[in-house]
Design a protein around this motif. Structure first.
Motif, mmCIF file in Angstrom:
data_model
loop_
_atom_site.group_PDB
_atom_site.id
_atom_site.type_symbol
_atom_site.label_atom_id
_atom_site.label_comp_id
_atom_site.label_asym_id
_atom_site.label_seq_id
_atom_site.Cartn_x
_atom_site.Cartn_y
_atom_site.Cartn_z
ATOM 1 N N ALA A 103 5.813 29.615 9.527
ATOM 2 C CA ALA A 103 5.159 28.941 10.651
ATOM 3 C C ALA A 103 3.761 29.512 10.868
ATOM 4 O O ALA A 103 2.817 28.767 11.153
ATOM 5 C CB ALA A 103 5.998 29.096 11.915
ATOM 6 N N GLU A 104 3.620 30.827 10.726
ATOM 7 C CA GLU A 104 2.304 31.436 10.900
ATOM 8 C C GLU A 104 1.344 30.948 9.826
ATOM 9 O O GLU A 104 0.189 30.596 10.119
ATOM 10 C CB GLU A 104 2.405 32.955 10.848
ATOM 11 N N ALA A 105 1.804 30.920 8.574
ATOM 12 C CA ALA A 105 0.939 30.462 7.487
ATOM 13 C C ALA A 105 0.550 29.001 7.685
ATOM 14 O O ALA A 105 -0.603 28.620 7.461
ATOM 15 C CB ALA A 105 1.633 30.650 6.144
ATOM 16 N N ARG A 106 1.503 28.174 8.130
ATOM 17 C CA ARG A 106 1.187 26.758 8.387
ATOM 18 C C ARG A 106 0.142 26.639 9.484
ATOM 19 O O ARG A 106 -0.771 25.824 9.395
ATOM 20 C CB ARG A 106 2.459 25.997 8.795
ATOM 21 N N ARG A 107 0.283 27.449 10.540
ATOM 22 C CA ARG A 107 -0.667 27.379 11.642
ATOM 23 C C ARG A 107 -2.061 27.778 11.185
ATOM 24 O O ARG A 107 -3.055 27.136 11.533
ATOM 25 C CB ARG A 107 -0.205 28.285 12.790
ATOM 26 N N LEU A 108 -2.163 28.850 10.405
ATOM 27 C CA LEU A 108 -3.466 29.290 9.923
ATOM 28 C C LEU A 108 -4.104 28.234 9.027
ATOM 29 O O LEU A 108 -5.310 27.973 9.119
ATOM 30 C CB LEU A 108 -3.318 30.618 9.174
ATOM 31 N N ARG A 109 -3.298 27.617 8.169
ATOM 32 C CA ARG A 109 -3.849 26.573 7.293
ATOM 33 C C ARG A 109 -4.273 25.355 8.105
ATOM 34 O O ARG A 109 -5.277 24.707 7.787
ATOM 35 C CB ARG A 109 -2.817 26.189 6.228
ATOM 36 N N ARG A 142 -14.584 30.233 11.238
ATOM 37 C CA ARG A 142 -13.230 30.476 11.709
ATOM 38 C C ARG A 142 -12.214 29.833 10.786
ATOM 39 O O ARG A 142 -11.169 30.392 10.502
ATOM 40 C CB ARG A 142 -13.069 29.939 13.138
ATOM 41 N N GLY A 143 -12.542 28.628 10.328
ATOM 42 C CA GLY A 143 -11.625 27.943 9.420
ATOM 43 C C GLY A 143 -11.447 28.681 8.113
ATOM 44 O O GLY A 143 -10.335 28.814 7.608
ATOM 45 N N ALA A 144 -12.553 29.172 7.564
ATOM 46 C CA ALA A 144 -12.478 29.921 6.310
ATOM 47 C C ALA A 144 -11.654 31.189 6.493
ATOM 48 O O ALA A 144 -10.841 31.562 5.633
ATOM 49 C CB ALA A 144 -13.885 30.261 5.813
ATOM 50 N N LEU A 145 -11.849 31.869 7.621
ATOM 51 C CA LEU A 145 -11.110 33.097 7.878
ATOM 52 C C LEU A 145 -9.624 32.807 8.061
ATOM 53 O O LEU A 145 -8.770 33.516 7.524
ATOM 54 C CB LEU A 145 -11.670 33.792 9.121
ATOM 55 N N ALA A 146 -9.302 31.754 8.805
ATOM 56 C CA ALA A 146 -7.902 31.394 8.999
ATOM 57 C C ALA A 146 -7.231 31.083 7.665
ATOM 58 O O ALA A 146 -6.101 31.507 7.404
ATOM 59 C CB ALA A 146 -7.788 30.198 9.947
ATOM 60 N N GLY A 147 -7.940 30.339 6.804
ATOM 61 C CA GLY A 147 -7.385 30.024 5.496
ATOM 62 C C GLY A 147 -7.160 31.266 4.650
ATOM 63 O O GLY A 147 -6.148 31.389 3.960
ATOM 64 N N LEU A 195 -9.961 39.559 1.844
ATOM 65 C CA LEU A 195 -10.672 38.660 2.745
ATOM 66 C C LEU A 195 -12.150 38.564 2.379
ATOM 67 O O LEU A 195 -12.732 37.475 2.388
ATOM 68 C CB LEU A 195 -10.536 39.136 4.192
ATOM 69 N N ARG A 196 -12.752 39.703 2.078
ATOM 70 C CA ARG A 196 -14.169 39.704 1.726
ATOM 71 C C ARG A 196 -14.398 38.840 0.483
ATOM 72 O O ARG A 196 -15.372 38.074 0.415
ATOM 73 C CB ARG A 196 -14.641 41.138 1.485
ATOM 74 N N GLU A 197 -13.503 38.948 -0.475
ATOM 75 C CA GLU A 197 -13.623 38.132 -1.692
ATOM 76 C C GLU A 197 -13.450 36.656 -1.367
ATOM 77 O O GLU A 197 -14.212 35.797 -1.839
ATOM 78 C CB GLU A 197 -12.577 38.572 -2.713
ATOM 79 N N ALA A 198 -12.465 36.337 -0.531
ATOM 80 C CA ALA A 198 -12.209 34.938 -0.180
ATOM 81 C C ALA A 198 -13.340 34.343 0.643
ATOM 82 O O ALA A 198 -13.595 33.135 0.571
ATOM 83 C CB ALA A 198 -10.899 34.827 0.585
ATOM 84 N N LEU A 199 -14.032 35.192 1.408
ATOM 85 C CA LEU A 199 -15.096 34.705 2.290
ATOM 86 C C LEU A 199 -16.474 34.847 1.663
ATOM 87 O O LEU A 199 -17.487 34.748 2.354
ATOM 88 C CB LEU A 199 -15.052 35.471 3.621
ATOM 89 N N GLY A 200 -16.521 35.100 0.387
ATOM 90 C CA GLY A 200 -17.801 35.182 -0.296
ATOM 91 C C GLY A 200 -18.628 36.368 0.112
ATOM 92 O O GLY A 200 -19.863 36.289 0.141
ATOM 93 N N GLY A 201 -17.978 37.471 0.444
ATOM 94 C CA GLY A 201 -18.689 38.686 0.792
ATOM 95 C C GLY A 201 -18.935 38.859 2.271
ATOM 96 O O GLY A 201 -19.485 39.875 2.700
ATOM 97 N N SER A 202 -18.511 37.876 3.107
ATOM 98 C CA SER A 202 -18.704 37.992 4.551
ATOM 99 C C SER A 202 -17.835 39.111 5.113
ATOM 100 O O SER A 202 -16.799 39.451 4.550
ATOM 101 C CB SER A 202 -18.356 36.674 5.246
#
Length: 217
Positions: A103-109, A142-147, A195-202
Motif C-alpha cells: 500500500a505504501e509503494a502504491r501510494r508513493l507511485r 516531489r513526484g520524482a522523489l516519491a517515485g 535516491l541521488r542516482e534516481a534523482l539525477g544527482g539531486s
C-alpha cells in the motif's frame, strides 16, 4: 477530559507529570493505567504525522491508535533504562507500516504519477506565470522523489524515513528498528546513494518536500 485509544477516557495529566521522563510515566502506569495517557498527549501528533506521510491521513488515524494500544499492552516490557519512549513508539508504528508495504509503494507511485501529470495554469501576467512555473517544478520534484522512494528496499526506506520524518538520530533509529547503529548508517548511506542516482544527482535529504497528499487509487 481527553480520549486515548489505549486507556479510554482519562483525566488530564497532573502538573507534576509534565516534567516526568517517559520511563517514569510508563513505570507508574503499571499500577495506575491512566498515567499512560501522558505519553499519548506527548507523542500522538508526531506519530500520526509520520504515519500520514507514509500511508496517507486516512490510514494514519488507525495506525496512530493501534500504536498506542500496542504500546499500552507492552508497557511492562519497556526498558526503563531508556528515559525517552519516542524511539520505542516509532519502532511500533514503523512495524505497523511494514504490514502495508504494498500500500505504501502504491501510494508513493500514485503521488509520483499525479505530480508528473499536474497541468500548468495559464494567464495572469508574468508574476503569476512565474509562480505557476515554480509550483509545477516543485510538484515534479516531489513526484520524482516519491517515485524513487517507492523503489527503495523496505529496510532502506524505513531507516531513511524514520530519521527524515521521525526526526530520530542514528542511535534512536537503531533502537526503533532493532538494529545496530552501524547498520543504520550503512542502510542510510545506501538509501541516499540510490535516491541521488534516481534523482539525477539531486539532494535526496529534502524529504520534507513529500507532504501528506490525498490518496489516489
Amino acid at each position: 477530559m481527553t480520549v486515548s485509544p489505549s486507556v479510554g477516557v482519562h483525566r488530564a495529566p497532573r502538573a507534576d507529570e509534565k516534567d516526568d521522563s517517559d520511563a517514569s510515566v510508563i513505570e507508574r502506569s503499571w499500577g495506575e493505567p491512566d498515567a499512560f495517557a501522558v505519553l499519548f498527549d506527548r507523542y500522538a501528533d508526531d506519530i500520526h504525522r509520520y504515519a500520514a506521510r507514509r500511508l496517507g491521513t486516512e490510514a494514519a488515524d488507525d495506525l496512530m491508535a493501534e500504536t498506542f494500544v500496542i504500546a499500552f499492552q507492552r508497557r511492562r516490557s519497556y526498558d526503563l533504562s531508556r528515559p525517552q519512549a519516542r524511539p520505542w513508539l516509532y519502532g511500533i508504528v514503523t512495524n505497523l507500516v511494514g504490514e502495508h508495504r504494498r500500500a505504501e509503494a502504491r501510494r508513493l507511485r500514485a503521488l509520483s504519477r499525479v505530480a508528473s501529470t499536474a497541468p500548468g495554469e495559464g494567464g495572469g501576467g508574468e508574476p503569476m506565470a512565474e509562480r505557476v512555473a515554480a509550483r509545477v517544478s516543485a510538484e515534479s520534484a516531489r513526484g520524482a522523489l516519491a517515485g524513487a522512494l517507492a523503489e527503495l528496499p523496505a529496510r532502506y526506506r524505513d531507516v531513511l524515513l524514520v530519521i527524515a520524518w521521525g526526526d530520530l538520530d542514528y542511535s534512536e533509529a537503531a533502537e526503533a528498528l532493532g538494529v545496530p547503529v552501524g547498520t543504520v548508517r550503512s542502510r542510510l548511506h545506501r538509501a541516499r546513494s540510490r535516491l541521488r542516482e534516481a534523482l539525477g544527482g539531486s539532494d535526496p535529504t529534502a524529504l520534507q518536500e513529500v507532504q501528506e497528499e490525498p490518496d489516489h487509487g
